[in-house]
Design a protein around this motif. Structure first.
Motif, PDB file in Angstrom:
ATOM      1  N   LEU A 104     -59.274 -34.269  40.673  1.00 38.51           N
ATOM      2  CA  LEU A 104     -60.141 -34.846  39.649  1.00 38.51           C
ATOM      3  C   LEU A 104     -59.951 -34.013  38.389  1.00 38.51           C
ATOM      4  CD1 LEU A 104     -62.428 -37.051  39.394  1.00 38.51           C
ATOM      5  CD2 LEU A 104     -64.035 -35.164  39.709  1.00 38.51           C
ATOM      6  N   SER A 105     -59.007 -34.413  37.567  1.00 38.13           N
ATOM      7  CA  SER A 105     -58.586 -33.582  36.452  1.00 38.13           C
ATOM      8  C   SER A 105     -58.773 -34.278  35.110  1.00 38.13           C
ATOM      9  CB  SER A 105     -57.117 -33.203  36.620  1.00 38.13           C
ATOM     10  OG  SER A 105     -56.634 -32.518  35.488  1.00 38.13           O
ATOM     11  N   LEU A 106     -58.980 -33.467  34.087  1.00 35.52           N
ATOM     12  CA  LEU A 106     -59.027 -33.962  32.710  1.00 35.52           C
ATOM     13  C   LEU A 106     -57.809 -33.509  31.925  1.00 35.52           C
ATOM     14  CD1 LEU A 106     -62.824 -33.512  31.866  1.00 35.52           C
ATOM     15  CD2 LEU A 106     -61.580 -35.655  32.198  1.00 35.52           C
ATOM     16  N   LEU A 107     -56.771 -33.124  32.641  1.00 40.95           N
ATOM     17  CA  LEU A 107     -55.535 -32.698  31.986  1.00 40.95           C
ATOM     18  C   LEU A 107     -54.565 -33.864  31.881  1.00 40.95           C
ATOM     19  CD1 LEU A 107     -54.990 -29.231  33.685  1.00 40.95           C
ATOM     20  CD2 LEU A 107     -56.014 -29.716  31.459  1.00 40.95           C
ATOM     21  N   VAL A 108     -53.979 -34.008  30.721  1.00 39.26           N
ATOM     22  CA  VAL A 108     -53.076 -35.134  30.461  1.00 39.26           C
ATOM     23  C   VAL A 108     -51.954 -35.212  31.490  1.00 39.26           C
ATOM     24  CG1 VAL A 108     -51.380 -36.035  28.827  1.00 39.26           C
ATOM     25  CG2 VAL A 108     -53.577 -35.187  27.994  1.00 39.26           C
ATOM     26  N   ASN A 109     -51.398 -34.071  31.859  1.00 36.92           N
ATOM     27  CA  ASN A 109     -50.209 -34.059  32.718  1.00 36.92           C
ATOM     28  C   ASN A 109     -50.460 -34.569  34.133  1.00 36.92           C
ATOM     29  OD1 ASN A 109     -48.739 -33.097  30.605  1.00 36.92           O
ATOM     30  ND2 ASN A 109     -48.786 -30.955  31.270  1.00 36.92           N
ATOM     31  N   TYR A 110     -51.735 -34.693  34.544  1.00 34.89           N
ATOM     32  CA  TYR A 110     -52.022 -35.187  35.883  1.00 34.89           C
ATOM     33  C   TYR A 110     -51.962 -36.712  35.968  1.00 34.89           C
ATOM     34  CZ  TYR A 110     -53.390 -30.720  37.921  1.00 34.89           C
ATOM     35  OH  TYR A 110     -53.391 -29.452  38.418  1.00 34.89           O
ATOM     36  N   TYR A 111     -51.822 -37.378  34.836  1.00 37.79           N
ATOM     37  CA  TYR A 111     -51.897 -38.837  34.819  1.00 37.79           C
ATOM     38  C   TYR A 111     -50.530 -39.436  34.494  1.00 37.79           C
ATOM     39  CZ  TYR A 111     -56.806 -38.181  35.352  1.00 37.79           C
ATOM     40  OH  TYR A 111     -58.028 -37.823  35.857  1.00 37.79           O
ATOM     41  N   ASP A 112     -50.150 -40.443  35.273  1.00 39.11           N
ATOM     42  CA  ASP A 112     -48.817 -41.003  35.124  1.00 39.11           C
ATOM     43  C   ASP A 112     -48.815 -42.447  34.629  1.00 39.11           C
ATOM     44  OD1 ASP A 112     -48.474 -41.248  38.771  1.00 39.11           O
ATOM     45  OD2 ASP A 112     -49.798 -42.287  37.365  1.00 39.11           O
ATOM     46  N   THR A 113     -49.991 -43.015  34.455  1.00 40.51           N
ATOM     47  CA  THR A 113     -50.064 -44.394  33.969  1.00 40.51           C
ATOM     48  C   THR A 113     -51.097 -44.461  32.861  1.00 40.51           C
ATOM     49  OG1 THR A 113     -49.498 -45.241  36.163  1.00 40.51           O
ATOM     50  CG2 THR A 113     -50.468 -46.798  34.605  1.00 40.51           C
ATOM     51  N   TRP A 114     -50.731 -45.101  31.743  1.00 39.91           N
ATOM     52  CA  TRP A 114     -51.583 -45.122  30.558  1.00 39.91           C
ATOM     53  C   TRP A 114     -51.695 -46.530  29.996  1.00 39.91           C
ATOM     54  CZ3 TRP A 114     -53.942 -40.683  28.729  1.00 39.91           C
ATOM     55  CH2 TRP A 114     -53.526 -39.486  29.336  1.00 39.91           C
ATOM     56  N   GLY A 115     -52.864 -46.825  29.448  1.00 39.13           N
ATOM     57  CA  GLY A 115     -53.026 -48.043  28.689  1.00 39.13           C
ATOM     58  C   GLY A 115     -52.496 -47.869  27.281  1.00 39.13           C
ATOM     59  N   GLN A 116     -52.573 -48.939  26.491  1.00 40.10           N
ATOM     60  CA  GLN A 116     -52.056 -48.912  25.125  1.00 40.10           C
ATOM     61  C   GLN A 116     -53.001 -48.187  24.166  1.00 40.10           C
ATOM     62  OE1 GLN A 116     -49.122 -49.940  24.020  1.00 40.10           O
ATOM     63  NE2 GLN A 116     -48.472 -50.661  26.017  1.00 40.10           N
ATOM     64  N   GLY A 117     -54.247 -48.085  24.552  1.00 45.98           N
ATOM     65  CA  GLY A 117     -55.221 -47.417  23.693  1.00 45.98           C
ATOM     66  C   GLY A 117     -56.029 -48.408  22.878  1.00 45.98           C
ATOM     67  N   ILE A 118     -57.220 -47.958  22.499  1.00 45.27           N
ATOM     68  CA  ILE A 118     -58.090 -48.792  21.688  1.00 45.27           C
ATOM     69  C   ILE A 118     -58.862 -47.894  20.725  1.00 45.27           C
ATOM     70  CG2 ILE A 118     -60.050 -48.737  23.297  1.00 45.27           C
ATOM     71  CD1 ILE A 118     -60.321 -51.791  22.657  1.00 45.27           C
ATOM     72  N   GLN A 119     -59.025 -48.382  19.497  1.00 48.01           N
ATOM     73  CA  GLN A 119     -59.628 -47.549  18.454  1.00 48.01           C
ATOM     74  C   GLN A 119     -61.147 -47.599  18.513  1.00 48.01           C
ATOM     75  OE1 GLN A 119     -58.024 -45.551  16.188  1.00 48.01           O
ATOM     76  NE2 GLN A 119     -60.045 -44.873  15.474  1.00 48.01           N
ATOM     77  N   VAL A 120     -61.755 -46.430  18.371  1.00 46.80           N
ATOM     78  CA  VAL A 120     -63.198 -46.289  18.197  1.00 46.80           C
ATOM     79  C   VAL A 120     -63.424 -45.524  16.901  1.00 46.80           C
ATOM     80  CG1 VAL A 120     -65.301 -45.210  19.068  1.00 46.80           C
ATOM     81  CG2 VAL A 120     -63.744 -46.382  20.647  1.00 46.80           C
ATOM     82  N   THR A 121     -64.190 -46.123  16.006  1.00 52.04           N
ATOM     83  CA  THR A 121     -64.473 -45.493  14.713  1.00 52.04           C
ATOM     84  C   THR A 121     -65.982 -45.376  14.534  1.00 52.04           C
ATOM     85  OG1 THR A 121     -62.462 -46.430  13.750  1.00 52.04           O
ATOM     86  CG2 THR A 121     -64.151 -45.632  12.222  1.00 52.04           C
ATOM     87  N   VAL A 122     -66.445 -44.168  14.290  1.00 49.65           N
ATOM     88  CA  VAL A 122     -67.864 -43.907  14.078  1.00 49.65           C
ATOM     89  C   VAL A 122     -68.053 -43.454  12.633  1.00 49.65           C
ATOM     90  CG1 VAL A 122     -69.895 -42.666  14.875  1.00 49.65           C
ATOM     91  CG2 VAL A 122     -68.041 -43.212  16.486  1.00 49.65           C
ATOM     92  N   SER A 123     -68.931 -44.145  11.924  1.00 54.98           N
ATOM     93  CA  SER A 123     -69.154 -43.834  10.513  1.00 54.98           C
ATOM     94  C   SER A 123     -70.594 -43.383  10.285  1.00 54.98           C
ATOM     95  CB  SER A 123     -68.853 -45.050   9.649  1.00 54.98           C
ATOM     96  OG  SER A 123     -69.688 -46.127  10.024  1.00 54.98           O
ATOM     97  N   SER A 124     -70.790 -42.738   9.153  1.00 58.71           N
ATOM     98  CA  SER A 124     -72.143 -42.227   8.833  1.00 58.71           C
ATOM     99  C   SER A 124     -73.006 -43.293   8.189  1.00 58.71           C
ATOM    100  CB  SER A 124     -72.025 -41.025   7.899  1.00 58.71           C
ATOM    101  OG  SER A 124     -71.352 -41.416   6.718  1.00 58.71           O
TER     102      SER A 124
END
Length: 124
Positions: A104-124
């Protein structure tokens, strides 16, 4: 092979909430851990939260503890990230990831499959 597709990103004001979803398809039985990472411009990819698909045990990055919650619906092969009390510094591209390992890791190198990503923008 597992394919991951994220949804639910967007723009929100500070203090608001968003829920990200990640749907897994393909060889989903091989994914022991699912996780969310994020990457802001000019920064390294950071582990946000991870969950064991078998036990439901979770782990969070220090910067999101108490604000974000990772959960899953195994029947739907979906992992969620509920993000509350969002801060401007939460602005980033968020990625869903999967691994078939034993940690159960939060290190990038432990993961071999990735999604394309999605943007989250938080404004003031």
């Amino acid at each position: 092979q597992v394919q991951l597709v994220e949804s639910g990103g967007g723009s929100v004001q500070a203090g608001g909430s968003l829920r990200l979803s990640c749907v897994a398809s393909g060889a989903t039985g091989k994914r022991n851990y699912m996780a969310w990472f994020r990457q802001a411009p000019g920064k390294e990819r950071e582990g946000v939260a991870t969950i064991s698909t078998r036990s439901g045990v979770t782990r969070y990055g220090d910067s999101v503890k108490g604000r974000f919650t990772i959960s899953q619906d195994n029947a739907q092969n979906t992992v969620y990230l509920q993000m509350n009390n969002l801060k401007i510094e939460d602005t980033a591209m968020y990625y869903c990831a999967a691994n078939g390992g034993l940690t159960l890791s939060l290190l990038v190198n432990y993961y071999d499959t990735w999604g394309q990503g999605i943007q989250v923008t938080v404004s003031s």
